[in-house]
Design an enzyme around this catalytic site. Structure first.
Site, PDB file in Angstrom:
ATOM      1  N   LYS A   1       0.702  -1.179  -0.017  1.00 12.94           N
ATOM      2  CA  LYS A   1      -0.075  -0.033   0.021  1.00 12.94           C
ATOM      3  C   LYS A   1       0.829   1.406  -0.044  1.00 12.94           C
ATOM      4  O   LYS A   1       1.756   1.360   0.820  1.00 12.94           O
ATOM      5  CB  LYS A   1      -0.808   0.087   1.207  1.00 12.94           C
ATOM      6  CG  LYS A   1      -1.722   1.123   1.328  1.00 12.94           C
ATOM      7  CD  LYS A   1      -2.210   1.541   2.436  1.00 12.94           C
ATOM      8  CE  LYS A   1      -1.769   2.559   3.350  1.00 12.94           C
ATOM      9  NZ  LYS A   1      -2.163   4.029   2.686  1.00 12.94           N
TER      10      LYS A   1
ATOM     11  N   GLU B   1      10.277   0.341  10.330  1.00 13.25           N
ATOM     12  CA  GLU B   1      11.246   1.393  10.055  1.00 13.25           C
ATOM     13  C   GLU B   1      10.864   2.651  10.411  1.00 13.25           C
ATOM     14  O   GLU B   1       9.817   3.196   9.606  1.00 13.25           O
ATOM     15  CB  GLU B   1      11.673   1.375   8.718  1.00 13.25           C
ATOM     16  CG  GLU B   1      12.372   0.213   8.021  1.00 13.25           C
ATOM     17  CD  GLU B   1      13.791  -0.066   8.406  1.00 13.25           C
ATOM     18  OE1 GLU B   1      14.438   0.920   9.082  1.00 13.25           O
ATOM     19  OE2 GLU B   1      14.443  -1.023   8.241  1.00 13.25           O
TER      20      GLU B   1
ATOM     21  N   CYS C   1      13.671  10.484   7.210  1.00 11.56           N
ATOM     22  CA  CYS C   1      13.565   9.703   8.805  1.00 11.56           C
ATOM     23  C   CYS C   1      14.836  10.062   9.190  1.00 11.56           C
ATOM     24  O   CYS C   1      15.074  10.042  10.546  1.00 11.56           O
ATOM     25  CB  CYS C   1      13.232   8.350   8.510  1.00 11.56           C
ATOM     26  SG  CYS C   1      14.147   7.458   7.365  1.00 11.56           S
TER      27      CYS C   1
ATOM     28  N   GLU D   1      10.636  14.857  16.293  1.00  9.33           N
ATOM     29  CA  GLU D   1      10.750  14.642  14.940  1.00  9.33           C
ATOM     30  C   GLU D   1      10.027  15.653  14.130  1.00  9.33           C
ATOM     31  O   GLU D   1       8.707  15.791  14.539  1.00  9.33           O
ATOM     32  CB  GLU D   1      10.504  13.259  14.343  1.00  9.33           C
ATOM     33  CG  GLU D   1      10.746  13.218  13.038  1.00  9.33           C
ATOM     34  CD  GLU D   1      10.471  11.887  12.268  1.00  9.33           C
ATOM     35  OE1 GLU D   1       9.430  11.167  12.629  1.00  9.33           O
ATOM     36  OE2 GLU D   1      11.464  11.268  11.639  1.00  9.33           O
TER      37      GLU D   1
HETATM   38  P1  NAP Z   1       2.490   7.396   8.855  1.00  7.41           P
HETATM   39  O1  NAP Z   1       1.409   8.403   9.320  1.00  7.41           O
HETATM   40  O2  NAP Z   1       2.933   6.498   9.892  1.00  7.41           O
HETATM   41  O3  NAP Z   1       2.224   6.630   7.573  1.00  7.41           O
HETATM   42  C1  NAP Z   1       3.106   5.552   6.800  1.00  7.41           C
HETATM   43  C2  NAP Z   1       1.943   4.661   6.039  1.00  7.41           C
HETATM   44  O4  NAP Z   1       1.236   3.921   6.911  1.00  7.41           O
HETATM   45  C3  NAP Z   1       1.104   5.313   5.166  1.00  7.41           C
HETATM   46  O5  NAP Z   1       1.044   4.532   4.033  1.00  7.41           O
HETATM   47  C4  NAP Z   1      -0.080   5.537   5.938  1.00  7.41           C
HETATM   48  O6  NAP Z   1      -1.264   5.418   5.090  1.00  7.41           O
HETATM   49  C5  NAP Z   1      -0.119   3.997   6.557  1.00  7.41           C
HETATM   50  N1  NAP Z   1      -0.946   4.151   7.749  1.00  7.41           N
HETATM   51  C6  NAP Z   1      -1.523   5.060   8.574  1.00  7.41           C
HETATM   52  N2  NAP Z   1      -2.187   4.683   9.586  1.00  7.41           N
HETATM   53  C7  NAP Z   1      -2.116   3.271   9.521  1.00  7.41           C
HETATM   54  C8  NAP Z   1      -2.433   2.222  10.552  1.00  7.41           C
HETATM   55  N3  NAP Z   1      -3.338   2.434  11.600  1.00  7.41           N
HETATM   56  N4  NAP Z   1      -2.398   0.986  10.148  1.00  7.41           N
HETATM   57  C9  NAP Z   1      -1.753   0.778   9.011  1.00  7.41           C
HETATM   58  N5  NAP Z   1      -1.066   1.904   8.252  1.00  7.41           N
HETATM   59  C10 NAP Z   1      -1.426   3.076   8.551  1.00  7.41           C
HETATM   60  O7  NAP Z   1       4.081   8.200   8.251  1.00  7.41           O
HETATM   61  P2  NAP Z   1       4.022   9.167   7.546  1.00  7.41           P
HETATM   62  O8  NAP Z   1       3.697  10.434   8.092  1.00  7.41           O
HETATM   63  O9  NAP Z   1       3.289   8.882   5.998  1.00  7.41           O
HETATM   64  O10 NAP Z   1       5.801   9.363   6.944  1.00  7.41           O
HETATM   65  C11 NAP Z   1       6.504   9.943   7.766  1.00  7.41           C
HETATM   66  C12 NAP Z   1       7.101   9.017   9.141  1.00  7.41           C
HETATM   67  O11 NAP Z   1       7.774   8.016   8.408  1.00  7.41           O
HETATM   68  C13 NAP Z   1       8.155   9.752   9.821  1.00  7.41           C
HETATM   69  O12 NAP Z   1       8.053   9.706  11.245  1.00  7.41           O
HETATM   70  C14 NAP Z   1       9.606   9.228   9.432  1.00  7.41           C
HETATM   71  O13 NAP Z   1      10.638   9.292  10.185  1.00  7.41           O
HETATM   72  C15 NAP Z   1       9.101   8.009   8.952  1.00  7.41           C
HETATM   73  N6  NAP Z   1       9.929   7.192   8.076  1.00  7.41           N
HETATM   74  C16 NAP Z   1      11.022   6.342   8.397  1.00  7.41           C
HETATM   75  C17 NAP Z   1      11.682   5.652   7.385  1.00  7.41           C
HETATM   76  C18 NAP Z   1      12.689   4.751   7.925  1.00  7.41           C
HETATM   77  O14 NAP Z   1      13.359   3.999   7.260  1.00  7.41           O
HETATM   78  N7  NAP Z   1      12.971   4.449   9.255  1.00  7.41           N
HETATM   79  C19 NAP Z   1      11.654   6.385   6.134  1.00  7.41           C
HETATM   80  C20 NAP Z   1      10.663   7.023   5.742  1.00  7.41           C
HETATM   81  C21 NAP Z   1       9.733   7.592   6.906  1.00  7.41           C
HETATM   82  P3  NAP Z   1      -1.716   6.940   4.603  1.00  7.41           P
HETATM   83  O15 NAP Z   1      -0.598   7.723   3.889  1.00  7.41           O
HETATM   84  O16 NAP Z   1      -2.896   7.074   4.080  1.00  7.41           O
HETATM   85  O17 NAP Z   1      -1.743   7.829   6.033  1.00  7.41           O
END
Ligand code: NAP
Ligand code: MG
Length: 499
Positions: free
Chosen positions: A203, A277, A311, A408
């Site tokens: 997804k 991650e 991240c 963050e």
């Molecule tokens: P997010 O809100 O956690 O969303 C990540 C993904 O999860 C999206 O596809 C999101 O869908 C989905 N999602 C949301 N709620 C969910 C649930 N309850 N169950 C399953 N999936 C769900 O994070 P983001 O704001 O998109 O991304 C930024 C974050 O990612 C930052 O904190 C960053 O540090 C982290 N990140 C980490 C890495 C790493 O390798 N460690 C790499 C990149 C980013 P929607 O888009 O529809 O909300």
């Protein structure tokens, strides 16, 4: 008193270099016409484009001008179930039985096709997510292709990767990716999964579905057996439906720590394997013996690269006191010269913030930083009128306990702190709930080894920052998650090893 620099308001979208008004770059926009974006996308399930059972679609916009680019299907629980069934069927019927060298050929083919369509993929990545074309062209797309190449190479060599063990695929992998590196995250997840014989339901993030859907077109053209890779779009509920589906063997998630915790709770007590991650708050440390100009450039790259939507961004800078004044002055000069604006322009350094809600989060932290008593300095560059934008910003006089040093922000905002001794900076750098990455700038190899040994971060760069290679594992400690992606370690989450 917190000091905020006054910003001149200009109407034009053309951004000029501020400190030398005698010249500026002419616009050099990449051509949108080199990319094809359909007005509407269905779900890619079982090798076909299928209408969503939800009958719902939602728009994805260009965050640089808020214009709609396309609409994509919103997969509900029934759609997820259909995708998982297709993946299970593909796994049992042919993918797990196929000789590994044959599987590898498909993955190589995908890698080559990503390279062939690199220009189009880069343009779409930039349009959909707001990142500068220079980054999508020079980093995201080539690194994505390299991940497919790299894992294709491992497919028939698992007995060498894990000698005296029998490596078996797990089955169906449910994969959920964020919006900051949409194509690259899809590659990080799909390449090791299918190379090791698993099938996939992936997804995309809500705001950036388009390059993964382009990848689905590539996968279709590559003639991958139907159901091996299923790519679906939707919101958080779609992700939750994947996580909670009983017939999934492995969840691979990249995203926020908050959602990571929800996922970990959801799979507790089930047979599902998980890798998470999550977020980060990387410490980038400059010692007085560092090559200062190189370090300043590394700090700039570490935090302003991809609007700080990284991240592992070096969002906490620790500078040794004796060089702090010099480093801060150079950083201020340098952020003045960063070009903020049209992400499709090849000269642009900082593109658009990915979404309105992310911009609001960043703005909230700018306010918090000022309230906490830190001094804010932002570039005086003009910003385009439409779209979501944030000037490159830095905070000085930051205390270790400040929220802008602990949480963050995920935007182009740097918090600067100072230190005197090695022990002090190690203690401060490790004083964080996160542990994803860090950077050390010094002339002395012994100091690098001392720091890397004692710092709790999954990746530590020395005299460089934000460098990636498919052969190098990536992942975090503490609330940055667990499991590794990339390298030989990145095979493990998709295998069970038997004696
Ligand atoms: P997010 O809100 O956690 O969303 C990540 C993904 O999860 C999206 O596809 C999101 O869908 C989905 N999602 C949301 N709620 C969910 C649930 N309850 N169950 C399953 N999936 C769900 O994070 P983001 O704001 O998109 O991304 C930024 C974050 O990612 C930052 O904190 C960053 O540090 C982290 N990140 C980490 C890495 C790493 O390798 N460690 C790499 C990149 C980013 P929607 O888009 O529809 O909300
Ligand atoms: Mg978008």
């Amino acid at each position: 008193m917190p000091v905020t620099k006054k910003k001149p308001v200009k109407k034009s979208n053309t951004i000029k270099l501020k400190f030398d008004t005698s010249w500026s770059y002419d616009p050099a926009p990449e051509s949108k016409s080199a990319a094809t974006i359909k007005p509407q996308y269905d779900l890619f399930i079982n090798g076909e484009w299928q209408k969503p059972l939800s009958n719902k679609y939602f728009a994805t916009i260009n965050p640089a001008n808020e214009e709609k680019l396309s609409e994509v299907a919103e997969a509900n629980t029934a759609d997820v179930d259909k995708a998982v069934k297709a993946a299970r069927n593909a796994y049992e019927k042919y993918w797990k039985k196929m000789p590994a060298r044959e599987r590898a050929k498909y993955v190589f083919r995908i890698a080559r096709m990503v390279q062939e369509k690199a220009r189009e993929l880069a343009i779409i990545e930039t349009l959909d997510g707001g990142k500068p074309i220079r980054e999508s062209r020079d980093f995201d797309v080539p690194t994505a292709a390299n991940h497919f190449f790299y894992y294709a190479g491992w497919a028939d060599k698992l007995e060498y990767a894990f000698p005296n063990r029998k490596a078996e695929a797990l089955g169906v992998a449910g994969q959920i990716i964020p919006w900051n590196f949409p194509l690259l995250m899809a590659a990080w997840k799909i390449a090791p999964a299918i190379s090791t014989g698993n099938t996939v339901v992936l997804k995309t993030a809500e705001t950036t579905p388009l390059t993964a859907l382009k990848l689905a077109e590539i996968i279709e053209e590559a003639d991958l057996p139907p159901g091996v890779v299923n790519i679906i779009t939707g919101a958080g509920e779609t992700g939750a439906a994947i996580v909670n589906h009983p017939d999934i063997n492995k969840i691979a998630f990249t995203g926020s720590t908050d959602v990571g915790k929800i996922i970990q709770r959801a799979v507790a007590g089930t047979h599902k394997k998980v890798t998470l991650e999550l977020g980060g708050k990387a410490a980038n440390i400059i010692f007085e013996d560092a090559p200062i100009d190189q370090a300043v450039e590394g700090v700039i790259n570490g935090i302003y690269f991809n609007q700080g939507h990284v991240c592992c961004a070096g969002s906490r800078l620790y500078v040794q006191e004796s060089v702090a004044k010099q480093v801060i002055r150079k950083l201020k000069d340098r952020i003045e010269s960063l070009i903020v604006g049209d992400p499709l322009d090849k000269n642009t350094d900082i593109g658009a913030i990915n979404s309105r809600s992310q911009l609001e989060t960043i703005q909230k932290y700018l306010k918090i930083g000022k309230q906490e008593g830190a001094e804010m300095y932002e570039s005086s560059c003009p910003l385009p009128k439409k779209g979501f934008w944030c000037r490159p910003t830095l905070f000085t006089n930051v205390a270790q306990s400040n929220r802008i040093a602990q949480e963050e922000i995920f935007g182009p905002v740097l918090s600067i702190l100072t230190f005197r001794t090695d022990d002090e900076v190690i203690e401060k750098a490790n004083n964080s709930p996160y542990g994803l990455s860090a950077g050390v700038w010094t002339d002395k190899g012994s100091k690098i080894f001392n720091m890397t040994r004692r710092m709790r971060a999954g990746v530590i760069w020395a005299n460089t920052f934000n460098k990636f290679d498919p052969s190098s594992p990536f992942g975090g400690y503490k609330e940055s998650g667990f499991g590794r992606e990339g390298g030989l370690h990145g095979l493990l989450p998709y295998l069970s090893l038997k004696v």
